[in-house]
Design an enzyme around this catalytic site. Structure first.
Site, short mmCIF file in Angstrom:
data_model
loop_
_atom_site.label_atom_id
_atom_site.label_comp_id
_atom_site.label_asym_id
_atom_site.label_seq_id
_atom_site.Cartn_x
_atom_site.Cartn_y
_atom_site.Cartn_z
N CYS A 81 15.05 10.24 12.79
CA CYS A 81 15.05 10.93 14.08
C CYS A 81 13.65 11.49 14.38
O CYS A 81 12.75 10.70 14.65
CB CYS A 81 16.15 11.98 14.09
SG CYS A 81 16.69 12.37 15.76
N HIS A 171 20.71 10.75 11.91
CA HIS A 171 20.77 11.49 10.64
C HIS A 171 21.90 10.88 9.80
O HIS A 171 23.02 10.76 10.29
CB HIS A 171 21.13 12.95 10.87
CG HIS A 171 20.07 13.75 11.57
ND1 HIS A 171 19.36 14.74 10.93
CD2 HIS A 171 19.61 13.73 12.85
CE1 HIS A 171 18.52 15.30 11.79
NE2 HIS A 171 18.64 14.71 12.96
N GLU A 173 22.23 12.19 6.51
CA GLU A 173 22.40 13.18 5.44
C GLU A 173 23.46 14.24 5.77
O GLU A 173 23.82 15.03 4.91
CB GLU A 173 21.06 13.85 5.12
CG GLU A 173 20.56 14.89 6.12
CD GLU A 173 19.98 14.29 7.40
OE1 GLU A 173 19.99 13.07 7.56
OE2 GLU A 173 19.51 15.09 8.24
N1 GLN Z 1 14.36 15.42 19.82
C1 GLN Z 1 13.65 15.59 18.59
C2 GLN Z 1 12.17 15.20 18.74
O1 GLN Z 1 11.77 14.67 19.71
C3 GLN Z 1 14.29 14.81 17.45
C4 GLN Z 1 15.68 15.34 17.15
C5 GLN Z 1 16.12 15.16 15.72
O2 GLN Z 1 15.33 14.91 14.83
N2 GLN Z 1 17.41 15.34 15.49
O3 GLN Z 1 11.42 15.45 17.87
#
Ligand code: GLN
Length: 199
Positions: A81, A171, A173
């Site tokens: 992410c 994610h 985890e």
């Molecule tokens: N929206 C976040 C970003 O741009 C990422 C969100 C996440 O890691 N769950 O960094």
């Protein structure tokens, strides 16, 4: 590497500790890393989910860019992410693709931050029958032919591998059923890579 691979989870911001049971169940050693010395001492990295802009700010404040770039060039990295945003070759901040964000360029993909929409568009998805969480996730909008797609959600690639590096826009985890298939594959590939290097 004697025995189990040590997986360093970058612990500047975001979801760090929840990786421990998954890494251990997959046969690795969990270590939260945030100093240059800690970063140099591990075999591979997880760049966790969180907020990529905050992580970039902290990398800058603590002067960690160069030591991270050097380690990322030599060791496997899995970006999750926000972590996947730090890894991508090209990061767009907005859907209209007018503004870019700095990144380490470890995988030839193009990504749009928050591409699924707002917080309320966060969702649980199934990848290989396993529940994973998309939390204000980025959308992968382009990939080079050399990138291997391990899973898609609809038309969108969500789990990718490029040589030693892995990327998930979700994610894995947060699911309590450890190890996740993604942790298992990552730890296995860290072990394989080391064995190949030694051979
Ligand atoms: N929206 C976040 C970003 O741009 C990422 C969100 C996440 O890691 N769950 O960094």
């Amino acid at each position: 590497m004697a025995g189990k691979p040590v997986i360093g989870v970058l612990a500047l911001q975001g979801c760090v500790d929840r990786h421990q049971p998954h890494i251990e169940a997959a046969g690795g050693v969990f270590r939260a890393v945030k100093t240059a010395e800690e970063i140099n001492s591990v075999d591979a990295f997880i760049l966790p989910g969180g907020e990529s802009t905050t992580m970039l700010k902290l990398i800058d404040v603590f002067g960690l860019w160069d030591v991270l770039a050097k380690n990322f060039a030599a060791k496997p990295v899995w970006g999750i992410c926000a972590g996947s945003i730090l890894m991508a070759d090209k990061v767009w901040v907005d859907e209209a693709k007018t503004k870019t964000q700095k990144s380490f360029g470890l995988i030839p993909v193009e990504i749009v931050r928050n591409g699924y929409g707002r917080q309320r568009d966060s969702h649980i998805g199934k990848v290989d029958g396993y529940d994973v969480s998309f939390i204000r996730a980025p959308v992968v909008t382009g990939i080079a032919d050399t990138v291997e797609v391990l899973a898609q959600e609809g038309d969108v690639p969500v789990w990718l591998r490029y040589g030693k590096n892995h990327l998930t826009s979700f994610h894995a985890e947060l699911n309590l059923d450890a190890p996740s298939p993604m942790h298992r594959l990552f730890v296995e590939s860290v072990l394989d890579g080391t064995q190949k290097q030694r051979a």
